[in-house]
Design an enzyme around this catalytic site. Structure first.
Site, PDB file in Angstrom:
ATOM      1  N   ARG A 164       0.786  -1.650  -0.016  1.00  0.00           N
ATOM      2  CA  ARG A 164      -0.158  -0.133   0.224  1.00  0.00           C
ATOM      3  C   ARG A 164       0.986   1.292   0.112  1.00  0.00           C
ATOM      4  O   ARG A 164       0.153   2.111  -0.945  1.00  0.00           O
ATOM      5  CB  ARG A 164      -0.964  -0.124   1.159  1.00  0.00           C
ATOM      6  CG  ARG A 164      -1.871   1.347   1.281  1.00  0.00           C
ATOM      7  CD  ARG A 164      -3.184   1.065   2.368  1.00  0.00           C
ATOM      8  NE  ARG A 164      -3.787   2.314   3.259  1.00  0.00           N
ATOM      9  CZ  ARG A 164      -4.883   2.201   2.629  1.00  0.00           C
ATOM     10  NH1 ARG A 164      -6.128   1.477   1.616  1.00  0.00           N
ATOM     11  NH2 ARG A 164      -5.450   3.560   3.003  1.00  0.00           N
ATOM     12  N   ILE A 207      -7.728   7.507  -1.197  1.00  0.00           N
ATOM     13  CA  ILE A 207      -7.154   6.195  -1.229  1.00  0.00           C
ATOM     14  C   ILE A 207      -8.064   6.281   0.386  1.00  0.00           C
ATOM     15  O   ILE A 207      -7.883   6.341   0.674  1.00  0.00           O
ATOM     16  CB  ILE A 207      -6.295   5.896  -1.295  1.00  0.00           C
ATOM     17  CG1 ILE A 207      -5.715   4.321  -1.027  1.00  0.00           C
ATOM     18  CG2 ILE A 207      -5.260   6.323  -0.627  1.00  0.00           C
ATOM     19  CD1 ILE A 207      -4.147   3.528  -1.192  1.00  0.00           C
ATOM     20  N   SER A 208      -9.546   4.796   0.075  1.00  0.00           N
ATOM     21  CA  SER A 208      -9.813   4.681   0.977  1.00  0.00           C
ATOM     22  C   SER A 208      -9.620   4.075   2.485  1.00  0.00           C
ATOM     23  O   SER A 208      -7.893   3.535   2.174  1.00  0.00           O
ATOM     24  CB  SER A 208     -11.620   3.363   0.396  1.00  0.00           C
ATOM     25  OG  SER A 208     -12.265   4.031  -0.031  1.00  0.00           O
ATOM     26  N   GLN A 209      -9.831   3.915   3.235  1.00  0.00           N
ATOM     27  CA  GLN A 209      -9.018   3.527   4.595  1.00  0.00           C
ATOM     28  C   GLN A 209      -8.883   2.019   4.739  1.00  0.00           C
ATOM     29  O   GLN A 209     -10.003   1.348   3.809  1.00  0.00           O
ATOM     30  CB  GLN A 209     -10.325   3.826   5.486  1.00  0.00           C
ATOM     31  CG  GLN A 209     -10.056   3.219   7.012  1.00  0.00           C
ATOM     32  CD  GLN A 209     -11.386   3.185   7.898  1.00  0.00           C
ATOM     33  OE1 GLN A 209     -12.369   3.604   6.847  1.00  0.00           O
ATOM     34  NE2 GLN A 209     -11.653   2.401   9.079  1.00  0.00           N
TER      35      GLN A 209
END
Ligand code: SAH
Length: 218
Positions: free
Chosen positions: A39, A65-67
């Protein structure tokens, strides 16, 4: 370099234990993908130290960018198989597409922002994600020539599910998308069968805008 590598591997393991497994995600393919995909390489260098934290991060162009947990939850909800062909709307950083690409045979991903599209396409090349096919276009109209898709994931929010995406979903397929207003949405899972569609509400969420012909106006 070796130490760096070990550090990020340890952070990924902690992320998966605390944010993913402890909160109920159990699909081994999702867990394995989240343990594997780096990530920190999908965010700006200034943010690498925060890449495995329990929150969304900016990726430029006003997008996020999502959790990690939301990524895991959306991915698990699609109940993917190795042989599936998946369409993602909103390539962004490319992290979600990379997670999908670890699980299924082929991922098609569409991005409407040219800066993000160009940057992420290059990253997929560098990281050798050869089973991700990218497209610079309005994802709300889908990708008809490659349809039907076994699963569709929309990673931006709209007031309703774009009809072309429902049309391009295979019978037996699943689609997940945040649906609602600008400030908050509900994550909806749509399952398509011979007689129509079933909808399950997976709970509240907050995503950036889905902009396009069947989304918000620019
Ligand atoms: N899946 C991404 C999340 C990015 S945020 C990730 O893992 O990083 C949502 C993205 O959707 C943004 O990059 C935004 O530009 C894009 N987007 C918004 N509307 C779109 C549309 N109609 N078609 C394609 N991409 C769209």
């Amino acid at each position: 370099m070796k130490e760096e590598h070990i550090k990020y591997e340890r952070w990924r393991k902690e992320m998966v234990d605390r944010q993913i497994v402890d909160r109920g995600i159990s699909d081994p393919m999702v867990i394995d993908a989240m343990l594997t995909v780096p990530r920190h390489l999908f965010v700006n260098e200034a943010l690498t130290e925060s890449a495995y934290m329990d929150y969304p991060l900016p990726i430029g162009e006003g997008q996020t960018i999502s959790q990690p947990y939301i990524i895991a939850e959306m991915t698990q909800s699609l109940q993917l198989k190795k042989s599936d062909r998946v369409l993602e709307i909103g390539t962004g950083s490319g992290y979600q597409a990379a997670i999908l690409a670890h699980i299924v045979s082929r991922v098609y991903t569409i991005e409407r922002n040219n800066t993000l599209f160009m940057r992420t396409r290059k990253l997929f090349d560098t990281l050798k994600y050869h089973n991700i096919v990218t497209r610079y276009s309005d994802g709300t109209i889908g990708w008809k020539s490659e349809s039907p898709f076994d699963a569709i994931m929309v990673t931006a929010g709209g007031e309703q599910i774009p009809q072309p995406l429902i049309d391009q979903l295979a019978v037996g397929g699943k689609l997940v998308m945040p649906v609602g207003g600008l400030m908050a949405q509900e994550l909806l899972l749509i399952e398509k069968d011979k007689s129509g569609t079933n909808i399950t509400n997976l709970g509240g969420c907050r995503f950036v805008k889905l902009i396009g012909q069947h989304g918000w106006k620019d």
